[in-house]
Design a protein around this motif. Sequence first.
Motif, short mmCIF file in Angstrom:
data_model
loop_
_atom_site.label_atom_id
_atom_site.label_comp_id
_atom_site.label_asym_id
_atom_site.label_seq_id
_atom_site.Cartn_x
_atom_site.Cartn_y
_atom_site.Cartn_z
N ASP A 67 0.80 -1.22 0.00
CA ASP A 67 0.00 0.00 0.00
C ASP A 67 0.84 1.28 0.00
N ARG A 68 2.12 1.16 -0.36
CA ARG A 68 2.99 2.34 -0.42
C ARG A 68 3.69 2.39 -1.77
N PRO A 69 3.93 3.59 -2.29
CA PRO A 69 4.66 3.72 -3.55
C PRO A 69 6.10 3.22 -3.37
N ILE A 70 6.60 2.54 -4.40
CA ILE A 70 7.95 1.96 -4.34
C ILE A 70 8.72 2.36 -5.59
N ALA A 71 9.95 2.85 -5.36
CA ALA A 71 10.88 3.13 -6.45
C ALA A 71 12.08 2.23 -6.26
N CYS A 72 12.38 1.41 -7.25
CA CYS A 72 13.47 0.45 -7.14
C CYS A 72 14.78 1.07 -7.66
N LEU A 73 15.87 0.78 -6.95
CA LEU A 73 17.17 1.38 -7.24
C LEU A 73 18.25 0.30 -7.23
N CYS A 74 19.16 0.38 -8.19
CA CYS A 74 20.35 -0.48 -8.18
C CYS A 74 21.53 0.36 -8.69
N HIS A 75 22.53 -0.29 -9.29
CA HIS A 75 23.72 0.42 -9.75
C HIS A 75 23.44 1.23 -11.02
N HIS A 76 22.94 0.57 -12.05
CA HIS A 76 22.68 1.24 -13.32
C HIS A 76 21.22 1.17 -13.77
N GLY A 77 20.39 0.42 -13.09
CA GLY A 77 18.97 0.36 -13.42
C GLY A 77 18.48 -0.97 -13.96
N GLY A 78 19.37 -1.89 -14.23
CA GLY A 78 18.97 -3.20 -14.78
C GLY A 78 18.33 -4.11 -13.75
N ARG A 79 19.00 -4.32 -12.64
CA ARG A 79 18.45 -5.19 -11.59
C ARG A 79 17.18 -4.59 -11.01
N SER A 80 17.20 -3.27 -10.80
CA SER A 80 16.01 -2.63 -10.23
C SER A 80 14.82 -2.74 -11.17
N ALA A 81 15.06 -2.70 -12.48
CA ALA A 81 13.96 -2.88 -13.44
C ALA A 81 13.38 -4.28 -13.32
N GLN A 82 14.25 -5.28 -13.16
CA GLN A 82 13.77 -6.65 -13.00
C GLN A 82 12.93 -6.78 -11.73
N VAL A 83 13.39 -6.17 -10.64
CA VAL A 83 12.64 -6.24 -9.38
C VAL A 83 11.32 -5.50 -9.53
N ALA A 84 11.33 -4.34 -10.16
CA ALA A 84 10.10 -3.57 -10.35
C ALA A 84 9.07 -4.39 -11.15
N TYR A 85 9.52 -5.04 -12.22
CA TYR A 85 8.61 -5.87 -13.00
C TYR A 85 8.11 -7.06 -12.18
N PHE A 86 8.99 -7.66 -11.38
CA PHE A 86 8.59 -8.77 -10.52
C PHE A 86 7.52 -8.31 -9.53
N LEU A 87 7.75 -7.17 -8.88
CA LEU A 87 6.77 -6.66 -7.92
C LEU A 87 5.44 -6.38 -8.61
N HIS A 88 5.51 -5.80 -9.79
CA HIS A 88 4.28 -5.52 -10.54
C HIS A 88 3.51 -6.81 -10.82
N ARG A 89 4.23 -7.85 -11.22
CA ARG A 89 3.59 -9.15 -11.49
C ARG A 89 3.01 -9.77 -10.22
N GLN A 90 3.54 -9.37 -9.06
CA GLN A 90 3.05 -9.90 -7.79
C GLN A 90 1.88 -9.08 -7.24
N GLY A 91 1.43 -8.09 -8.00
CA GLY A 91 0.28 -7.31 -7.60
C GLY A 91 0.57 -5.96 -6.97
N TYR A 92 1.81 -5.54 -7.00
CA TYR A 92 2.15 -4.20 -6.51
C TYR A 92 1.80 -3.21 -7.61
N ASP A 93 0.91 -2.27 -7.29
CA ASP A 93 0.39 -1.36 -8.30
C ASP A 93 1.22 -0.10 -8.49
N ASP A 94 1.85 0.38 -7.44
CA ASP A 94 2.53 1.67 -7.49
C ASP A 94 4.04 1.47 -7.40
N VAL A 95 4.63 1.02 -8.51
CA VAL A 95 6.06 0.71 -8.56
C VAL A 95 6.68 1.41 -9.76
#
Length: 116
Positions: A67-95
């Motif tokens: 229920d909170r907005p999430i911004a994913c961060l890593c070194h250059h943006g690749g790993r964080s993009a994967q995590v953001a997509y994973f969270l989105h697929r798990q039902g996180y709406d605000d990522v």
Amino acid sequence: MVPHIRPAQLHEWLQRCAEQAPHATPIVLDVREPWEVATASVRPEGFELRHMPMASIPARLHEIPRDRPIACLCHHGGRSAQVAYFLHRQGYDDVVNIAGGIHAWAQELDPGVPQY
């Protein structure tokens, strides 16, 4: 689809979050390894900073509020993009993904953050 923001757009994103959900402090989810966080980190200003290495996310999903907005961060943006997509697929709406990662953060927001 998961939006991507540049570090320079973080302030604007935080303002949108405050307007849409004033009582939900946004989270910047740093998915880098512990040695990377020890090398360079950001100062939380207007958000909660959580460190959770990428590989630990599936087992620790229950620790990430839905229920909170999430911004994913890593070194250059690749790993964080994967995590953001994973969270989105798990039902996180605000990522969102912070494109360019902490490297771009140092260039666009805070030159005091070491680059590695």
